[in-house]
Design a protein around this motif. Structure first.
Motif, short mmCIF file in Angstrom:
data_model
loop_
_atom_site.label_atom_id
_atom_site.label_comp_id
_atom_site.label_asym_id
_atom_site.label_seq_id
_atom_site.Cartn_x
_atom_site.Cartn_y
_atom_site.Cartn_z
N ALA A 146 0.81 -1.23 0.00
CA ALA A 146 0.00 0.00 0.00
C ALA A 146 0.84 1.27 0.00
CB ALA A 146 -0.95 0.01 1.19
N THR A 147 1.97 1.24 0.68
CA THR A 147 2.80 2.45 0.72
C THR A 147 4.16 2.21 0.06
OG1 THR A 147 3.55 1.87 2.94
CG2 THR A 147 1.72 3.41 2.78
N GLU A 148 4.23 1.19 -0.78
CA GLU A 148 5.51 0.94 -1.46
C GLU A 148 5.63 1.87 -2.67
OE1 GLU A 148 7.01 -3.15 -1.82
OE2 GLU A 148 7.70 -2.58 -3.81
N VAL A 149 6.11 3.06 -2.43
CA VAL A 149 6.29 4.05 -3.49
C VAL A 149 7.46 3.61 -4.37
CG1 VAL A 149 5.29 5.95 -2.21
CG2 VAL A 149 7.72 5.44 -1.98
N LEU A 150 7.67 4.31 -5.48
CA LEU A 150 8.68 3.89 -6.45
C LEU A 150 10.07 3.75 -5.84
CD1 LEU A 150 7.57 5.90 -9.61
CD2 LEU A 150 7.64 3.42 -9.37
N SER A 151 10.41 4.67 -4.92
CA SER A 151 11.75 4.61 -4.34
C SER A 151 11.93 3.32 -3.54
CB SER A 151 11.99 5.83 -3.46
OG SER A 151 10.93 6.00 -2.56
N LEU A 152 10.89 2.90 -2.82
CA LEU A 152 10.98 1.67 -2.05
C LEU A 152 11.00 0.44 -2.95
CD1 LEU A 152 10.09 3.49 0.45
CD2 LEU A 152 9.16 1.37 1.32
N TYR A 153 10.25 0.53 -4.04
CA TYR A 153 10.23 -0.54 -5.03
C TYR A 153 11.63 -0.73 -5.61
CZ TYR A 153 8.57 -3.02 -9.25
OH TYR A 153 8.36 -3.91 -10.26
N MET A 154 12.28 0.40 -5.91
CA MET A 154 13.64 0.36 -6.43
C MET A 154 14.58 -0.30 -5.41
SD MET A 154 16.12 3.55 -7.35
CE MET A 154 16.75 3.68 -5.68
N GLU A 181 14.03 -4.11 -5.22
CA GLU A 181 14.59 -4.82 -6.38
C GLU A 181 16.11 -4.87 -6.32
OE1 GLU A 181 13.29 -6.57 -8.78
OE2 GLU A 181 11.22 -6.25 -8.17
N ALA A 182 16.72 -3.74 -5.90
CA ALA A 182 18.18 -3.67 -5.91
C ALA A 182 18.79 -4.51 -4.80
CB ALA A 182 18.64 -2.23 -5.78
N ILE A 183 18.27 -4.37 -3.58
CA ILE A 183 18.95 -4.97 -2.44
C ILE A 183 18.40 -6.34 -2.07
CG2 ILE A 183 19.57 -4.63 -0.01
CD1 ILE A 183 21.03 -2.81 -2.07
N GLN A 184 17.08 -6.48 -2.11
CA GLN A 184 16.54 -7.79 -1.71
C GLN A 184 16.65 -8.82 -2.82
OE1 GLN A 184 12.64 -7.24 -0.05
NE2 GLN A 184 13.47 -6.50 1.87
N TYR A 185 16.36 -8.41 -4.06
CA TYR A 185 16.40 -9.39 -5.16
C TYR A 185 17.66 -9.26 -6.00
CZ TYR A 185 11.53 -9.50 -3.76
OH TYR A 185 10.40 -9.57 -3.03
N PHE A 186 18.45 -8.24 -5.71
CA PHE A 186 19.70 -8.01 -6.42
C PHE A 186 19.50 -7.90 -7.94
CE2 PHE A 186 24.28 -8.33 -7.09
CZ PHE A 186 24.67 -7.49 -6.09
N LEU A 218 19.94 -5.57 -10.20
CA LEU A 218 20.48 -4.23 -10.35
C LEU A 218 20.02 -3.55 -11.64
CD1 LEU A 218 24.12 -4.32 -8.98
CD2 LEU A 218 22.03 -3.48 -7.92
N GLY A 219 19.96 -4.33 -12.73
CA GLY A 219 19.54 -3.74 -14.01
C GLY A 219 18.11 -3.24 -13.93
N TYR A 220 17.25 -4.06 -13.34
CA TYR A 220 15.84 -3.71 -13.21
C TYR A 220 15.69 -2.48 -12.29
CZ TYR A 220 10.84 -4.73 -12.86
OH TYR A 220 9.48 -4.66 -12.93
N ALA A 221 16.43 -2.49 -11.17
CA ALA A 221 16.39 -1.34 -10.26
C ALA A 221 16.90 -0.09 -10.95
CB ALA A 221 17.22 -1.64 -9.01
N ALA A 222 17.92 -0.25 -11.79
CA ALA A 222 18.44 0.91 -12.53
C ALA A 222 17.38 1.46 -13.47
CB ALA A 222 19.70 0.53 -13.29
N ALA A 223 16.58 0.55 -14.08
CA ALA A 223 15.50 1.01 -14.94
C ALA A 223 14.49 1.83 -14.14
CB ALA A 223 14.81 -0.18 -15.60
N ILE A 224 14.17 1.37 -12.92
CA ILE A 224 13.26 2.16 -12.07
C ILE A 224 13.88 3.51 -11.77
CG2 ILE A 224 12.01 2.25 -9.88
CD1 ILE A 224 12.12 -0.82 -9.82
N SER A 225 15.19 3.53 -11.49
CA SER A 225 15.79 4.81 -11.14
C SER A 225 15.87 5.75 -12.35
CB SER A 225 17.13 4.63 -10.42
OG SER A 225 18.17 4.41 -11.31
N VAL A 226 15.97 5.19 -13.55
CA VAL A 226 15.93 6.05 -14.73
C VAL A 226 14.54 6.68 -14.88
CG1 VAL A 226 16.01 6.08 -17.26
CG2 VAL A 226 17.80 4.92 -15.98
#
Lengths: 288, 295
Positions: free
Chosen positions: B244-252, B255-260, B262-270
């Motif tokens: 419910a409160t997982e905003v884009l920054s938390l989603y990023m 993806e980056a730290i829990q699932y590692f 990195l490419g997908y997390a980088a796409a979110i950060s772009v």
């Protein structure tokens, strides 16, 4: 004649009305301040309550300092604090020195590309740390720099630079040029003029820059959360995040004490340099 | 003699560049380079321990998936609530403090306190004020909502996160707006007083139009804060309940730290960077307007 009498009466009722309004405004601000400060006071009071006594009672029955003693005598927390001091302190020193130099050049010397440098710093001020962190993590781990003081000091140094350049430039702009000219006439070199004449006058600006940068780095949570993975290198903010999982529900008072320990330096540094702090922060946000 | 002068001349002309160089190099290495690198990283994927180029695949998966839309929706709700209430309270406090009350300095200092605290400590405090059984605010306002634990309901959690963020940011908005109010010429306000305008008309016809650019600067500034905010939400809800409160920054982050990924997390950060650039464009535009008005 009638008209003056009327305005006289109006003035008097107007004055009563005005002071009523004034009282109301003060009441409003006091209420607003009370709401603002409540969570801070509340956390201090909870941290001073005996174990399992604090949460619902606002003022504890007796003050208990055991949580603070435990915090500093057991576990990793002292190490976390030390790490925070090293990382935030190191980064602050770097960003202050670099931005004092750059701010001076941009404020005082006419050179080609000056506006470009200034524009670049403004662009960097707008570039968010959030979208920077995933690639930074990748680059740092490729370089084998994850979990080092060096990495954190460099990163905090860089994060601090753009705002600090704006603040320093503002302070240099406010110093009369005559001072430097006199030094030049006395035969000082450019470098001597900078260090021996300009810097001492800018001391308040430098102190403000130092403190703002230190507080921002000290408070930073997300950057060390990602760039540091071993327990012994963690900063206090990340340590607190870990404590949340462990202590929640059974040792909230200890958790509160950890919060207070992290809050106090920021609050004290802010109170000590309130005027420069506010001025510096606003300058970074509104000067284009 | 001549040689010496030539040497000092070169040094003299290089001097400003030498002063600027360390700062420029440092921010380029730590801020600009990784941001550019994120574009490349977002087109890669770790397959069996090695990084492989996958083109726009991460973006296709990201933008086609429900998780991104959910996070985007949460981000927009958070942004709307946060910006609306922050600017509203900031405007009221700025208007009051602009009257030059006694103790204005004290009020300002107190109101500014939350901004100098770490998001993680503030978040932790707000979280325990809403504990189910003994949270002090849960006990105070829970009864208004059928006594449910607010932090475990999707809207309650979002409300708490917004309230805490507003609490933290009002001061900063107030500071920006106060600076804008103080740049309005006193003569204009006095003239409207002489013309007999009451305070509402004065606000509507004189103050509001002149304050509008500052209002927009503040609104956009707060929107940028909302998009990039992460610590407060992590400390209060960790993205929950559910997402419910997982905003884009938390989603990023997840993806980056829990699932590692990195490419997908980088796409979110772009994507986040794109939103940031959009806001920055408006920010600079209104900043220019504000500065033009002030001078």
């Amino acid at each position: 004649m009638q008209r003056t009498a009327q305005t006289g009466a109006l003035n008097q009722s107007g004055r009563i009305q005005a002071s009523a309004v004034l009282g109301l405004l003060h009441l409003m601000m006091i209420l607003f301040c009370a709401i603002t400060v409540f969570p801070v006071i509340y956390s201090i009071l909870v941290s001073l309550a005996p174990p399992r006594m604090g949460m619902l009672r606002i003022v504890p029955e007796e003050f208990f300092f055991g949580h603070y003693v435990r915090l500093f005598s057991h576990g990793q927390f002292p190490r976390y604090i030390l790490n925070s001091v090293i990382n935030a302190g190191g980064g602050t020193v770097i960003s202050t020195i670099f931005s004092a130099m750059a701010g001076y050049a941009v404020s005082r010397i006419a050179f080609k590309g000056k506006n470009l440098v200034f524009g670049y710093m403004f662009f960097m001020l707008m570039l968010p740390q959030l979208t920077n962190i995933v690639p930074l993590y990748k680059i740092a781990s490729d370089l084998g720099m994850i979990n080092t003081y060096t990495l954190m000091i460099i990163v905090f140094g860089a994060y601090g630079v753009p705002l600090a350049v704006f603040i320093m430039k503002g302070f240099f702009d406010s110093i009369p040029k005559v001072l430097e000219e006199a030094a030049f006439i006395d035969g000082a070199t450019a470098f001597q003029t900078f260090w021996k004449v300009v810097m001492p006058v800018c001391a308040p600006g430098i102190v403000a820059t130092l403190l703002i940068n230190f507080v921002y780095s000290w408070n930073n949570f997300f950057t060390p959360l990602i760039l540091i993975t071993t327990s012994s290198m963690k900063m206090a903010t990340v340590g607190l995040y870990d404590f949340q999982h462990v202590l929640e529900g059974n040792q909230d008072e200890l958790l509160a004490a950890a919060c207070v320990v992290i809050m106090v330096p920021s609050i004290l540094l802010f109170l000590a340099t309130r005027k420069y702090f506010l001025r510096g922060i606003v300058e970074g946000a509104v000067k284009g | 003699m001549y040689a010496k002068t030539a040497k000092t001349n070169i040094l003299h002309s290089l001097y400003p560049y030498l002063l600027v160089l360390p700062a420029v190099l440092l921010v380029t290495a730590v801020s600009l380079y990784p941001t550019l690198y994120s574009f490349y990283l977002s087109t890669t994927r770790f397959i069996q321990g090695s990084m492989q180029f996958v083109g726009l695949r991460n973006y296709r998966v990201l933008l086609g998936g429900a998780a991104f839309l959910e996070s985007f929706r949460a981000t927009m709700i958070y942004l709307a609530g946060y910006v609306l209430f922050t600017v509203f309270f900031a405007l009221i406090t700025a208007l009051v403090l602009n009257k030059g009350l006694r103790f204005t300095g004290i009020y300002m200092t107190v109101i500014f306190l939350p901004w100098v605290l770490s998001e993680i400590t503030s978040g932790a405090i707000w979280r325990w004020m809403f504990y189910r059984d003994y949270g002090i605010l849960q006990n105070l306002i829970g009864p208004l909502f059928n006594d449910v634990g607010l932090i475990v309901t999707p809207w309650g959690a979002m409300g708490i996160v917004i309230a805490a963020s507003v609490w933290r940011s009002v001061s900063f908005g107030m500071l920006l707006l106060l600076a804008g109010l103080q740049s309005i010429p006193k003569a204009l306000i006095e003239a409207s007083q002489i013309d007999g305008a009451d305070s509402w008309v004065r606000f509507r016809r004189v103050i509001w139009p002149l304050l509008f650019p500052t209002m927009m600067v503040t609104t956009v500034f707060m929107s940028i804060q909302a998009i990039n905010g992460v610590g407060m939400i992590m400390a209060i809800t960790k993205g929950g309940p559910g997402r419910a409160t997982e905003v884009l920054s938390l989603y990023m982050y997840r993806e980056a730290i829990q699932y590692f990924n990195l490419g997908y997390a980088a796409a979110i950060s772009v994507v986040l960077l794109g939103i940031n650039i959009l806001f920055a464009f408006f920010y600079i535009r209104y900043l220019r307007k504000e500065n033009a008005l002030a001078s």
